[in-house]
Design a protein around this motif. Structure first.
Motif, PDB file in Angstrom:
ATOM      1  N   GLU A 160     -10.458   6.496   0.232  1.00 28.36           N
ATOM      2  CA  GLU A 160     -10.008   6.558   1.617  1.00 28.36           C
ATOM      3  C   GLU A 160     -10.592   7.812   2.264  1.00 28.36           C
ATOM      4  OE1 GLU A 160      -5.733   4.228   1.105  1.00 28.36           O
ATOM      5  OE2 GLU A 160      -5.733   6.381   1.527  1.00 28.36           O
ATOM      6  N   ARG A 182      -8.539   6.244   5.847  1.00 35.51           N
ATOM      7  CA  ARG A 182      -8.779   4.799   5.904  1.00 35.51           C
ATOM      8  C   ARG A 182      -9.724   4.388   4.773  1.00 35.51           C
ATOM      9  NH1 ARG A 182      -6.953   2.224  10.572  1.00 35.51           N
ATOM     10  NH2 ARG A 182      -7.231   0.413   9.218  1.00 35.51           N
ATOM     11  N   GLU A 183      -9.494   3.215   4.237  1.00 35.40           N
ATOM     12  CA  GLU A 183     -10.308   2.707   3.126  1.00 35.40           C
ATOM     13  C   GLU A 183     -11.778   2.602   3.538  1.00 35.40           C
ATOM     14  OE1 GLU A 183     -11.444  -1.436   0.995  1.00 35.40           O
ATOM     15  OE2 GLU A 183      -9.484  -1.328   1.967  1.00 35.40           O
ATOM     16  N   ASP A 215      -9.187   2.683  -4.603  1.00 38.00           N
ATOM     17  CA  ASP A 215      -9.690   2.727  -3.232  1.00 38.00           C
ATOM     18  C   ASP A 215     -10.108   4.150  -2.907  1.00 38.00           C
ATOM     19  OD1 ASP A 215      -9.397   0.079  -2.654  1.00 38.00           O
ATOM     20  OD2 ASP A 215      -7.937   0.360  -1.030  1.00 38.00           O
ATOM     21  N   SER A 237     -13.707   0.098  -2.228  1.00 41.65           N
ATOM     22  CA  SER A 237     -12.727  -0.422  -3.180  1.00 41.65           C
ATOM     23  C   SER A 237     -13.483  -0.820  -4.439  1.00 41.65           C
ATOM     24  CB  SER A 237     -12.003  -1.634  -2.579  1.00 41.65           C
ATOM     25  OG  SER A 237     -10.908  -2.018  -3.374  1.00 41.65           O
ATOM     26  N   GLU A 250       0.810  -1.219   0.000  1.00 47.44           N
ATOM     27  CA  GLU A 250       0.000   0.000   0.000  1.00 47.44           C
ATOM     28  C   GLU A 250       0.844   1.270   0.000  1.00 47.44           C
ATOM     29  OE1 GLU A 250      -0.803   0.223   4.836  1.00 47.44           O
ATOM     30  OE2 GLU A 250      -2.377  -0.471   3.487  1.00 47.44           O
TER      31      GLU A 250
END
Length: 427
Positions: free
Chosen positions: A338, A348-349, A336, A352, A119
Motif C-alpha cells: 500500500e 492505497r493498494e 498487499d 498484491s 480489510e
C-alpha cells in the motif's frame, strides 16, 4: 480447485477454512455428492466388468456347443448394454454436480494468515520510507493532472463513459516510462522472462486461474468464447496449462506489461474521481511457477521484487498481510503493498502478491516430474503486481508535487522521460 481426496479426509478442516473466509460450510454436501458419484462409478465399472466377462463366457460356451448357456449369456450382455447408458448419464450428472460445487469453493488459507472479516483485519508487516515533509498543501492526482493539462476525464467520458482517462503530453510519457522502468527492472534484476501475451483469452484460461465461473460479472466479454484479460496473471499462468514440466526447469518466472480490463462490478460510488479505479489500466504482472517445496520462499522473493519498484521510485509504502476475509479466491496467502498518497492522506493498494499452492494447477492440470521419476506432482503458482502502473503514476504525481504545482520526475525515470526532470503546465 481443492483436492477432493483432501476434502474427503478433512471435512472439518474445510468447513473451518470456509468459515474463516466468511462462507457457509459445504463439506457435508461435497462428501455426499462425492459418495454418490463414486457409487455410480463403481456400479458402472461392475457392469463393464461383467459385460466383458460374459462376452468371454459366450465364446467358451459356443466352443463347447453349449447353445443354451450361450443364449442366456447373450441375453445378459444385451441387458447390460441396455442399462449402461442410463448409468453413464447418472455418472456424468453426478460428476458435473460435484465439479460445479468444487469450482466455486475458494482456496484454503495458510495457517499464518490473519483471520478476519475484511480489510480492517489486515495486519501490517513492515513499512519503508517516509511521508513527504512539505510545507505546501497536498493535492489529489486529478487536481494536479487537470491543472497541468495532462489528464482529461471529460473527453475520456465522451469517448468511453466513466472510469476512463485520456493522458496527454508528459503524463502519457510518464505512464509509458513507468511501465518500461518496471519491465526492465524485473527482467534485468529479478530474473523474470518478458512475455507479450494475448489480451483476449478463452473460457478455459479464466477457469484455470479461478475467475470463472464465479466472477464473470467482474469481466468484460468480447465474444462467445473470448474475454478481455482482467490481469496478465491469466495468460501468463496458463502458459503451462495441461503440461508436465521437468522439475529441473522450475521455477519459471514470467513478467508482462499489459493493459487490463475490469468491469468494477459492485464498486459503484467508490473512487469515482480520477484514475484509482478504472475499467482499463496498465499493469506490470509477475507470475512464478514453482515446485511444491519452494512456493512460500518464492512469495517472499516476489513481494521483495515489487517493493524494489517502490523503493527506487522513492515512494513510502507499507506491506500488509491480508486477512482471510480480504484475500482473493485463488490465494492461500497474500501480501498487499500500500503506497502513501498525500492527496488522499491514506495508503492505497498498488501491488498484491499471492501464493496459490496447487489450487490453480489442479484447474489447469499443470504438473511437473522429477528426473527419473514416473509420478507427477501439481505445480504451485504465484502472481503479483510489479506494480500497477496507473497507481504508480498517481503516487508519483502526488508525492513529487512542488509548491508551484509542477511535478518533479523521480531520478530513475529521467532517462525514460528523455531527460525531462519536471512536468509543468502543458501548452
Amino acid at each position: 480447485m481443492l483436492d477432493i481426496k483432501w476434502i474427503r479426509e478433512n471435512p472439518e478442516a474445510l468447513d473451518k477454512a470456509l468459515a474463516a473466509r466468511g462462507a457457509e460450510p459445504l463439506a457435508e454436501k461435497i462428501v455426499e455428492l462425492d459418495e454418490k458419484r463414486r457409487s455410480v462409478v463403481q456400479r458402472l465399472q461392475d457392469m463393464q466388468s461383467r459385460r466383458n466377462a460374459a462376452s468371454k463366457e459366450i465364446g467358451a460356451a459356443m466352443g463347447r456347443k453349449d447353445t443354451e448357456t450361450a443364449e442366456k449369456l447373450k441375453a445378459e450382455v444385451a441387458e447390460i448394454k441396455t442399462t449402461m447408458p442410463q448409468a453413464e448419464e447418472e455418472e456424468r450428472a453426478a460428476s458435473a454436480a460435484l465439479d460445479a460445487l468444487l469450482a466455486g469453493i475458494p482456496n484454503v488459507p495458510l495457517a499464518d494468515v490473519p483471520v478476519g472479516k475484511d480489510e480492517a483485519d489486515n495486519v501490517e508487516v513492515r513499512q519503508w520510507g517516509k511521508k513527504p515533509g512539505w510545507n505546501h498543501p497536498a493535492k489529489e492526482h486529478f487536481e494536479i493532472g487537470e491543472a497541468l493539462g495532462g489528464m482529461d476525464f471529460e473527453r475520456a467520458a465522451k469517448l468511453s463513459g466513466s472510469r476512463f482517462t485520456v493522458l496527454t503530453g508528459a503524463f502519457a510519457r510518464l505512464e509509458r516510462a513507468l511501465g518500461q522502468f518496471m519491465i526492465d527492472m524485473h527482467t534485468g534484476e529479478h530474473g523474470y522472462e518478458e512475455v507479450s501475451p494475448p489480451l483476449l483469452v478463452r473460457d478455459t484460461a479464466l477457469y484455470g486461474t479461478g475467475q470463472l465461473p464465479k466472477f464473470a460479472d467482474d469481466l468484460f466479454r468480447a465474444s462467445e468464447d473470448r474475454w478481455m484479460i482482467p490481469t496478465a496473471e491469466v495468460p501468463l499462468t496458463n502458459l503451462v496449462a495441461g503440461e508436465i514440466l521437468p522439475a529441473e526447469k522450475l521455477p519459471l518466472r514470467y513478467t508482462a506489461l499489459t493493459y487490463c480490463f475490469r468491469s468494477e462490478a459492485g464498486s459503484a460510488g467508490r473512487d469515482t474521481r480520477g484514475m484509482l479505479r478504472q475499467h482499463q489500466f496498465l499493469k506490470c504482472e509477475m507470475v512464478s511457477i514453482t515446485d511444491a517445496e519452494s512456493s512460500l520462499d518464492e512469495l517472499e522473493r516476489m513481494t521483495s521484487a515489487a517493493e524494489d519498484v517502490l523503493k527506487k521510485l522513492g515512494l513510502h509504502y507499507r506491506v500488509m498481510a491480508l486477512s482471510t476475509g480480504d484475500m482473493g479466491f485463488s490465494a492461500r496467502k497474500t501480501y498487499d503493498l500500500e503506497v502513501w498518497l498525500p492527496g488522499q492522506n491514506s495508503y492505497r493498494e498498488i501491488s498484491s502478491c499471492s501464493v496459490c499452492g496447487d489450487f490453480q494447477a489442479r484447474r489447469m492440470n499443470a504438473r511437473y516430474r522429477a528426473k527419473d521419476e514416473k509420478q507427477t506432482t501439481f505445480v504451485h503458482t504465484l502472481n503479483g503486481s510489479g506494480v500497477a502502473v496507473g497507481r504508480a503514476l498517481i503516487a508519483v504525481v502526488e508525492n513529487y508535487l512542488n509548491e508551484d504545482g509542477s511535478v518533479t520526475v523521480p531520478e530513475v525515470l529521467v532517462p525514460y522521460m528523455g531527460g525531462l526532470t519536471k512536468i509543468e503546465a502543458q501548452g
